[in-house]
Write an enzyme that holds these catalytic residues in place. Structure first.
Site, PDB file in Angstrom:
ATOM      1  N   ASP A  23       5.208   6.853  -4.942  1.00  0.00           N
ATOM      2  CA  ASP A  23       6.611   6.638  -5.301  1.00  0.00           C
ATOM      3  C   ASP A  23       7.252   5.598  -4.377  1.00  0.00           C
ATOM      4  OD1 ASP A  23       8.950   6.989  -6.689  1.00  0.00           O
ATOM      5  OD2 ASP A  23       9.509   8.863  -5.693  1.00  0.00           O
ATOM      6  N   HIS A  40       5.722  -3.063  -7.853  1.00  0.00           N
ATOM      7  CA  HIS A  40       4.537  -2.427  -8.446  1.00  0.00           C
ATOM      8  C   HIS A  40       3.262  -3.180  -8.052  1.00  0.00           C
ATOM      9  CE1 HIS A  40       6.863   0.463 -10.593  1.00  0.00           C
ATOM     10  NE2 HIS A  40       7.505  -0.437 -11.315  1.00  0.00           N
ATOM     11  N   LEU A 134     -17.045   8.662  -3.609  1.00  0.00           N
ATOM     12  CA  LEU A 134     -15.683   9.127  -3.818  1.00  0.00           C
ATOM     13  C   LEU A 134     -15.359   9.217  -5.304  1.00  0.00           C
ATOM     14  CD1 LEU A 134     -12.733   9.667  -2.685  1.00  0.00           C
ATOM     15  CD2 LEU A 134     -12.385   7.195  -2.959  1.00  0.00           C
TER      16      LEU A 134
END
Length: 244
Positions: A23, A40, A134
């Site tokens: 956020d 962004h 991962l």
């Protein structure tokens, strides 16, 4: 304990599954007098070090909240920018992620995702499907309530067609119908940007997660901030309802 963990000044108590609500990208840009799209893009750039650190630390799964089912309410041009960045990111990064053994999984309903972004995500999933490193989960057009409804429908179907008795439905059965099936529950959930809510993110999987909220906006949330969050996790007492 691997050498990288020692170098980072961490103990061996590494979370198996970290989830991040990314956020603050728009506010990061607005504070600088820039378009939200720039924020962004800066957020996407911040991902590289977090993914690398997670892989090096031996974290099993990293889940990133990239686009929620509620984010469609944003202006159309901002939504378009977000999905364009997804395409750009994977076109640029997928080869390196694949070489590092990262396995990519998309969490969410892909049916509404624009075709170019959907194709890029499916290609990333297919390319990395057999990797053992991962597990990088990207929550895109994701909402935890919608995920639970999806799981309930799958269980109801199994009961309806005789594949399962109602009293056989348990937590394991529910977990196996979630997008994160086969992965550990969330140990550490981080939200950047100063807000203190879960925003419909991994509600089932985060039942006993340690929550960490930071005012740092996501584009500024670098490796040092990430390691500090893990140190705080290591300092907490996780009792899971018991008494120590």
């Amino acid at each position: 304990m691997n050498e990288y963990i020692r170098e980072c000044g961490l103990s061996g108590n590494i979370p198996r599954h970290v989830a991040i609500i990314m956020d603050g990208n728009g506010r990061w840009a607005t504070k600088r007098g820039l378009p939200r799209s720039v924020g962004h893009r800066a957020g996407m750039e911040a991902l590289r070090d977090l993914i690398t650190a997670s892989s090096e630390l031996g974290i099993e799964a990293l889940t990133l909240y990239a686009f929620s089912t509620e984010n469609w309410k944003r202006p159309r041009d901002e939504v378009g920018t977000l999905f364009s960045l997804v395409v750009e990111y994977f076109n640029r990064e997928i080869s390196e992620l694949h070489e590092k053994g990262v396995r990519i999984r998309v969490l969410g309903d892909m049916s509404r995702v624009p075709q170019k972004a959907r194709a890029a995500l499916m290609r990333a999933e297919d390319m990395t499907h057999d990797n053992r490193g991962l597990k990088l989960n990207l929550a895109i057009n994701y909402g935890a309530r919608a995920e639970l409804v999806r799981a309930a429908r799958a269980l109801a179907e199994d009961v309806s067609n005789g594949g399962m008795a109602p009293d056989a439905i348990d937590e394991a059965a529910v977990s196996s119908r979630l997008y994160t099936s086969g992965q550990p529950d969330v140990d550490l959930l981080i939200r950047t940007g100063g807000e203190m809510r879960l925003s419909n993110f991994l509600l089932y999987q985060s039942a006993y997660a340690e929550l960490l909220f930071t005012d740092t906006l996501f584009p500024d949330f670098d490796k040092a901030h990430y390691l500090d969050a893990i140190r705080e996790f290591q300092g907490r007492s996780r009792r899971f309802g018991a008494i120590k």
